[in-house]
Design a protein around this motif. Structure first.
Motif, PDB file in Angstrom:
ATOM      1  N   SER A 137      -5.240   9.548   2.598  1.00 41.40           N
ATOM      2  CA  SER A 137      -3.802   9.491   2.849  1.00 41.40           C
ATOM      3  C   SER A 137      -3.466  10.162   4.171  1.00 41.40           C
ATOM      4  O   SER A 137      -4.287  10.865   4.764  1.00 41.40           O
ATOM      5  N   LEU A 138      -2.227   9.952   4.628  1.00 38.94           N
ATOM      6  CA  LEU A 138      -1.740  10.643   5.814  1.00 38.94           C
ATOM      7  C   LEU A 138      -1.345  12.071   5.471  1.00 38.94           C
ATOM      8  O   LEU A 138      -0.881  12.354   4.362  1.00 38.94           O
ATOM      9  N   TRP A 139      -1.490  12.957   6.435  1.00 31.21           N
ATOM     10  CA  TRP A 139      -1.059  14.349   6.304  1.00 31.21           C
ATOM     11  C   TRP A 139       0.145  14.528   7.222  1.00 31.21           C
ATOM     12  O   TRP A 139       0.036  14.429   8.440  1.00 31.21           O
ATOM     13  N   THR A 140       1.311  14.756   6.629  1.00 27.68           N
ATOM     14  CA  THR A 140       2.540  14.904   7.417  1.00 27.68           C
ATOM     15  C   THR A 140       3.069  16.326   7.322  1.00 27.68           C
ATOM     16  O   THR A 140       2.662  17.105   6.459  1.00 27.68           O
ATOM     17  N   ASP A 141       4.007  16.656   8.222  1.00 31.38           N
ATOM     18  CA  ASP A 141       4.554  18.009   8.252  1.00 31.38           C
ATOM     19  C   ASP A 141       5.366  18.300   6.991  1.00 31.38           C
ATOM     20  O   ASP A 141       5.830  17.396   6.294  1.00 31.38           O
ATOM     21  N   ARG A 142       5.542  19.571   6.702  1.00 33.28           N
ATOM     22  CA  ARG A 142       6.128  19.982   5.432  1.00 33.28           C
ATOM     23  C   ARG A 142       7.581  19.546   5.258  1.00 33.28           C
ATOM     24  O   ARG A 142       7.979  19.115   4.175  1.00 33.28           O
ATOM     25  N   ALA A 143       8.412  19.651   6.295  1.00 30.07           N
ATOM     26  CA  ALA A 143       9.828  19.319   6.153  1.00 30.07           C
ATOM     27  C   ALA A 143      10.006  17.856   5.751  1.00 30.07           C
ATOM     28  O   ALA A 143      10.787  17.532   4.855  1.00 30.07           O
ATOM     29  N   HIS A 144       9.287  16.969   6.420  1.00 35.16           N
ATOM     30  CA  HIS A 144       9.367  15.546   6.106  1.00 35.16           C
ATOM     31  C   HIS A 144       8.831  15.288   4.699  1.00 35.16           C
ATOM     32  O   HIS A 144       9.451  14.572   3.903  1.00 35.16           O
ATOM     33  N   ASN A 145       7.688  15.880   4.384  1.00 33.64           N
ATOM     34  CA  ASN A 145       7.106  15.694   3.062  1.00 33.64           C
ATOM     35  C   ASN A 145       8.017  16.218   1.964  1.00 33.64           C
ATOM     36  O   ASN A 145       8.166  15.585   0.911  1.00 33.64           O
ATOM     37  N   ASP A 146       8.656  17.360   2.207  1.00 29.60           N
ATOM     38  CA  ASP A 146       9.547  17.933   1.195  1.00 29.60           C
ATOM     39  C   ASP A 146      10.717  17.002   0.894  1.00 29.60           C
ATOM     40  O   ASP A 146      11.147  16.880  -0.257  1.00 29.60           O
ATOM     41  N   SER A 147      11.265  16.347   1.936  1.00 26.35           N
ATOM     42  CA  SER A 147      12.370  15.419   1.723  1.00 26.35           C
ATOM     43  C   SER A 147      11.949  14.232   0.863  1.00 26.35           C
ATOM     44  O   SER A 147      12.631  13.843  -0.088  1.00 26.35           O
ATOM     45  N   MET A 148      10.790  13.649   1.185  1.00 18.94           N
ATOM     46  CA  MET A 148      10.324  12.496   0.424  1.00 18.94           C
ATOM     47  C   MET A 148       9.905  12.905  -0.993  1.00 18.94           C
ATOM     48  O   MET A 148      10.135  12.174  -1.956  1.00 18.94           O
ATOM     49  N   ASN A 149       9.349  14.096  -1.114  1.00 15.08           N
ATOM     50  CA  ASN A 149       8.937  14.567  -2.432  1.00 15.08           C
ATOM     51  C   ASN A 149      10.149  14.873  -3.304  1.00 15.08           C
ATOM     52  O   ASN A 149      10.116  14.688  -4.529  1.00 15.08           O
ATOM     53  N   SER A 150      11.235  15.342  -2.691  1.00 18.30           N
ATOM     54  CA  SER A 150      12.469  15.582  -3.428  1.00 18.30           C
ATOM     55  C   SER A 150      12.998  14.289  -4.043  1.00 18.30           C
ATOM     56  O   SER A 150      13.438  14.263  -5.197  1.00 18.30           O
TER      57      SER A 150
ATOM     58  N   MET B  24       0.843  -1.180   0.000  1.00 26.25           N
ATOM     59  CA  MET B  24       0.000   0.000   0.000  1.00 26.25           C
ATOM     60  C   MET B  24       0.877   1.227   0.000  1.00 26.25           C
ATOM     61  O   MET B  24       1.845   1.328   0.698  1.00 26.25           O
ATOM     62  N   THR B  25       0.489   2.136  -0.818  1.00 24.21           N
ATOM     63  CA  THR B  25       1.275   3.343  -0.906  1.00 24.21           C
ATOM     64  C   THR B  25       1.019   4.243   0.281  1.00 24.21           C
ATOM     65  O   THR B  25      -0.109   4.443   0.626  1.00 24.21           O
ATOM     66  N   VAL B  26       2.123   4.702   0.887  1.00 22.79           N
ATOM     67  CA  VAL B  26       2.047   5.668   1.921  1.00 22.79           C
ATOM     68  C   VAL B  26       1.967   6.970   1.238  1.00 22.79           C
ATOM     69  O   VAL B  26       2.923   7.262   0.633  1.00 22.79           O
ATOM     70  N   THR B  27       0.544   7.940   1.301  1.00 26.10           N
ATOM     71  CA  THR B  27       0.487   9.206   0.631  1.00 26.10           C
ATOM     72  C   THR B  27       0.961  10.250   1.558  1.00 26.10           C
ATOM     73  O   THR B  27       0.202  10.572   2.411  1.00 26.10           O
ATOM     74  N   THR B  28       2.307  10.730   1.403  1.00 29.14           N
ATOM     75  CA  THR B  28       2.421  11.958   2.135  1.00 29.14           C
ATOM     76  C   THR B  28       2.019  13.035   1.166  1.00 29.14           C
ATOM     77  O   THR B  28       2.601  13.217   0.143  1.00 29.14           O
ATOM     78  N   ALA B  29       1.054  13.824   1.561  1.00 34.25           N
ATOM     79  CA  ALA B  29       0.582  14.908   0.738  1.00 34.25           C
ATOM     80  C   ALA B  29       1.080  16.207   1.322  1.00 34.25           C
ATOM     81  O   ALA B  29       1.641  16.215   2.394  1.00 34.25           O
ATOM     82  N   PRO B  30       0.918  17.327   0.634  1.00 36.98           N
ATOM     83  CA  PRO B  30       1.402  18.600   1.165  1.00 36.98           C
ATOM     84  C   PRO B  30       0.842  18.874   2.553  1.00 36.98           C
ATOM     85  O   PRO B  30      -0.342  18.682   2.799  1.00 36.98           O
ATOM     86  N   ALA B  31       1.691  19.351   3.463  1.00 40.02           N
ATOM     87  CA  ALA B  31       1.252  19.563   4.844  1.00 40.02           C
ATOM     88  C   ALA B  31       0.531  20.884   5.032  1.00 40.02           C
ATOM     89  O   ALA B  31      -0.234  21.044   5.951  1.00 40.02           O
ATOM     90  N   ALA B  32       0.800  21.866   4.164  1.00 42.42           N
ATOM     91  CA  ALA B  32       0.123  23.156   4.296  1.00 42.42           C
ATOM     92  C   ALA B  32      -1.334  23.004   3.906  1.00 42.42           C
ATOM     93  O   ALA B  32      -1.677  22.155   3.097  1.00 42.42           O
TER      94      ALA B  32
END
Length: 260
Positions: free
Chosen positions: A49-62, A1-9
């Motif tokens: 999906s899960l809503w995570t904080d921006r710093a963590h999401n930005d790293s995974m999105n990078s 199952m895909t873990v959705t980190t989506a934008p935190a803002a």
């Protein structure tokens, strides 16, 4: 199952939607239809999906932006809990259950642990960060608890995929049929996790001919950024999934509960 980190803002329905290719979207839609009596292909389906904080999401999105084939990368890095919740159940079952569990669940920490091989790409495993949890939550996997409680409420009509035990992760590379390219990406991501930083330099050659690698001294050719492995899950995000491939009208549900 895909873990959705989506934008935190905060996001609103007026913002630009995310999309897949229509062919992939239609096939995925047909494969994930819920088991609802009278269900029609014409009605909308929803992704949670899960809503995570921006710093963590930005790293995974990078990482996703680096390794996912650019023409196919239409959505942000994410951790999906449920892939296909039927629109016919939205008001009666889906929204009440989400609101209830959000009101009872406190924010909690998660950690991106290590890369793993997928069929046509690479994922990043995700687990609760219990090393620094307080005594009341120590050793408890809150993501699995949240998923299990919702699955129990919706079990009679969930799709086959959403009824199976989940494997929470980020997908950072997918739809790549070149075995050599996938293995190179996996090796580079393993080095990133070992060093605690993105060693790709923001570039990856999907032809597999000239990927950015570490130089002989172990230093990358570009300035590397630290990866935010640990993040906070702040709530849930519900997206409308359309046959055209769009994820539309994201609605956020903040975790406001106290420690269970």
């Amino acid at each position: 199952m895909t873990v959705t980190t989506a934008p935190a803002a905060p996001v609103t329905s007026g913002q630009q939607t995310q999309s897949f290719s229509s062919t992939d979207a239609e096939q995925r839609f047909n494969n994930q239809r819920p088991s609802v009596e009278g269900y029609s292909n014409d009605q909308p389906s929803y992704v949670l999906s899960l809503w995570t904080d921006r710093a963590h999401n930005d790293s995974m999105n990078s990482l996703r932006k680096t390794y996912f084939p650019p023409k196919l990368n239409k959505i942000p890095a994410h951790i999906t809990l449920f892939h296909a919740l039927p629109g016919s159940k939205l008001e009666s079952d889906v929204l009440p259950a989400i609101r209830h569990i959000a009101s009872r669940t406190p924010p909690y920490r998660v950690r991106a642990t290590n890369p793993m091989r997928l069929s046509h790409g690479v994922g990043i495993k995700v687990a609760d960060d219990i090393d620094h949890a307080n005594d009341s939550t120590r050793g408890r996997n809150m993501t699995r608890i949240v998923h299990a409680e919702l699955r129990k409420k919706w079990g009679e009509w969930l799709s086959e995929q959403d009824s199976t035990p989940p494997r929470f992760h980020y997908t950072v590379m997918n739809k790549v049929n070149n075995e050599r390219v996938v293995e190179q990406a996996l090796a580079q991501l393993e080095e990133s996790f070992k060093r605690g930083e993105d060693v790709s330099g923001g570039k990856f050659d999907h032809s597999g001919k000239n990927n950015d690698r570490l130089d002989e001294e172990g230093e990358g050719t570009d300035r590397h950024q630290k990866l935010a492995f640990v993040g906070e899950v702040q709530g849930l995000i519900l997206w409308r999934y359309e046959r055209s491939g769009h994820w539309a009208d994201p609605e956020q549900f903040k975790f406001t509960g106290r420690d269970r």
